[in-house]
Design a protein around this motif. Structure first.
Motif, PDB file in Angstrom:
ATOM      1  N   ALA A  28       8.941  -7.293  -9.721  1.00 50.45           N
ATOM      2  CA  ALA A  28       8.051  -7.978  -8.778  1.00 50.45           C
ATOM      3  C   ALA A  28       7.596  -7.027  -7.683  1.00 50.45           C
ATOM      4  O   ALA A  28       6.424  -7.024  -7.287  1.00 50.45           O
ATOM      5  N   VAL A  29       8.503  -6.190  -7.186  1.00 48.66           N
ATOM      6  CA  VAL A  29       8.134  -5.222  -6.150  1.00 48.66           C
ATOM      7  C   VAL A  29       7.157  -4.196  -6.708  1.00 48.66           C
ATOM      8  O   VAL A  29       6.183  -3.837  -6.043  1.00 48.66           O
ATOM      9  N   ALA A  30       7.386  -3.723  -7.915  1.00 50.34           N
ATOM     10  CA  ALA A  30       6.462  -2.764  -8.530  1.00 50.34           C
ATOM     11  C   ALA A  30       5.074  -3.379  -8.661  1.00 50.34           C
ATOM     12  O   ALA A  30       4.063  -2.709  -8.406  1.00 50.34           O
ATOM     13  N   ALA A  31       4.991  -4.650  -9.027  1.00 53.16           N
ATOM     14  CA  ALA A  31       3.699  -5.329  -9.132  1.00 53.16           C
ATOM     15  C   ALA A  31       3.048  -5.462  -7.758  1.00 53.16           C
ATOM     16  O   ALA A  31       1.834  -5.300  -7.618  1.00 53.16           O
ATOM     17  N   ALA A  32       3.848  -5.727  -6.725  1.00 54.33           N
ATOM     18  CA  ALA A  32       3.310  -5.824  -5.366  1.00 54.33           C
ATOM     19  C   ALA A  32       2.759  -4.479  -4.903  1.00 54.33           C
ATOM     20  O   ALA A  32       1.691  -4.421  -4.279  1.00 54.33           O
ATOM     21  N   VAL A  33       3.468  -3.404  -5.218  1.00 54.34           N
ATOM     22  CA  VAL A  33       3.003  -2.063  -4.848  1.00 54.34           C
ATOM     23  C   VAL A  33       1.674  -1.759  -5.539  1.00 54.34           C
ATOM     24  O   VAL A  33       0.729  -1.290  -4.908  1.00 54.34           O
ATOM     25  N   ARG A  34       1.595  -2.048  -6.823  1.00 54.71           N
ATOM     26  CA  ARG A  34       0.345  -1.800  -7.572  1.00 54.71           C
ATOM     27  C   ARG A  34      -0.798  -2.669  -7.050  1.00 54.71           C
ATOM     28  O   ARG A  34      -1.948  -2.255  -7.068  1.00 54.71           O
ATOM     29  N   GLY A  35      -0.490  -3.876  -6.588  1.00 61.88           N
ATOM     30  CA  GLY A  35      -1.526  -4.815  -6.171  1.00 61.88           C
ATOM     31  C   GLY A  35      -1.975  -4.681  -4.731  1.00 61.88           C
ATOM     32  O   GLY A  35      -2.929  -5.345  -4.319  1.00 61.88           O
ATOM     33  N   CYS A  36      -1.318  -3.838  -3.953  1.00 63.07           N
ATOM     34  CA  CYS A  36      -1.699  -3.694  -2.545  1.00 63.07           C
ATOM     35  C   CYS A  36      -3.095  -3.071  -2.459  1.00 63.07           C
ATOM     36  O   CYS A  36      -3.314  -1.948  -2.913  1.00 63.07           O
TER      37      CYS A  36
ATOM     38  N   VAL B  64      -4.711  -1.789  -0.066  1.00 60.92           N
ATOM     39  CA  VAL B  64      -4.879  -0.635   0.825  1.00 60.92           C
ATOM     40  C   VAL B  64      -3.808   0.427   0.603  1.00 60.92           C
ATOM     41  O   VAL B  64      -3.675   1.363   1.392  1.00 60.92           O
ATOM     42  N   ALA B  65      -3.030   0.288  -0.471  1.00 63.52           N
ATOM     43  CA  ALA B  65      -1.989   1.252  -0.854  1.00 63.52           C
ATOM     44  C   ALA B  65      -1.016   1.507   0.293  1.00 63.52           C
ATOM     45  O   ALA B  65      -0.666   2.662   0.584  1.00 63.52           O
ATOM     46  N   ALA B  66      -0.563   0.442   0.934  1.00 68.45           N
ATOM     47  CA  ALA B  66       0.367   0.575   2.057  1.00 68.45           C
ATOM     48  C   ALA B  66       1.827   0.556   1.624  1.00 68.45           C
ATOM     49  O   ALA B  66       2.708   0.755   2.449  1.00 68.45           O
ATOM     50  N   LEU B  67       2.079   0.315   0.341  1.00 67.86           N
ATOM     51  CA  LEU B  67       3.454   0.193  -0.145  1.00 67.86           C
ATOM     52  C   LEU B  67       3.794   1.289  -1.150  1.00 67.86           C
ATOM     53  O   LEU B  67       2.956   1.665  -1.963  1.00 67.86           O
ATOM     54  N   LYS B  68       5.039   1.749  -1.063  1.00 64.78           N
ATOM     55  CA  LYS B  68       5.552   2.713  -2.035  1.00 64.78           C
ATOM     56  C   LYS B  68       6.994   2.366  -2.327  1.00 64.78           C
ATOM     57  O   LYS B  68       7.685   1.799  -1.483  1.00 64.78           O
ATOM     58  N   VAL B  69       7.440   2.714  -3.520  1.00 60.27           N
ATOM     59  CA  VAL B  69       8.838   2.543  -3.907  1.00 60.27           C
ATOM     60  C   VAL B  69       9.451   3.924  -3.991  1.00 60.27           C
ATOM     61  O   VAL B  69       8.852   4.840  -4.549  1.00 60.27           O
ATOM     62  N   GLN B  70      10.636   4.076  -3.411  1.00 60.32           N
ATOM     63  CA  GLN B  70      11.341   5.350  -3.528  1.00 60.32           C
ATOM     64  C   GLN B  70      12.691   5.101  -4.163  1.00 60.32           C
ATOM     65  O   GLN B  70      13.295   4.057  -3.933  1.00 60.32           O
ATOM     66  N   PRO B  71      13.145   6.054  -4.972  1.00 64.78           N
ATOM     67  CA  PRO B  71      14.443   5.894  -5.645  1.00 64.78           C
ATOM     68  C   PRO B  71      15.598   5.907  -4.655  1.00 64.78           C
ATOM     69  O   PRO B  71      15.512   6.347  -3.583  1.00 64.78           O
TER      70      PRO B  71
END
Length: 64
Positions: free
Chosen positions: A47-55, A57-64
């Motif tokens: 769900a978070v990965a989908a939220a990152v892709r759907g932002c 304005v590209a304000a979200l990133k996932v880091q390991p």
């Protein structure tokens, strides 16, 4: 587990992240984004990965 990085300067409060992963993202009454958790477990990763892709304005990133 993964972490979420939010560029709060870039975030415009569209709310797509909250719609996609409400267990992780929340907008307050002023449209400011808040994270409900610091790290994301396996149960919320997709769900978070989908939220990152759907932002929009590209304000979200996932880091390991």
């Amino acid at each position: 587990m993964t972490g979420i990085v939010v560029d709060f300067e870039r975030c415009e409060g569209h709310g797509l992240c909250e719609q996609t992963a409400p267990e992780v993202f929340r907008l307050d009454d002023e449209g400011e984004l808040h994270l409900t958790r610091d790290t994301v477990g396996a149960e919320h990763e997709s769900a978070v990965a989908a939220a990152v892709r759907g932002c929009p304005v590209a304000a979200l990133k996932v880091q390991p």
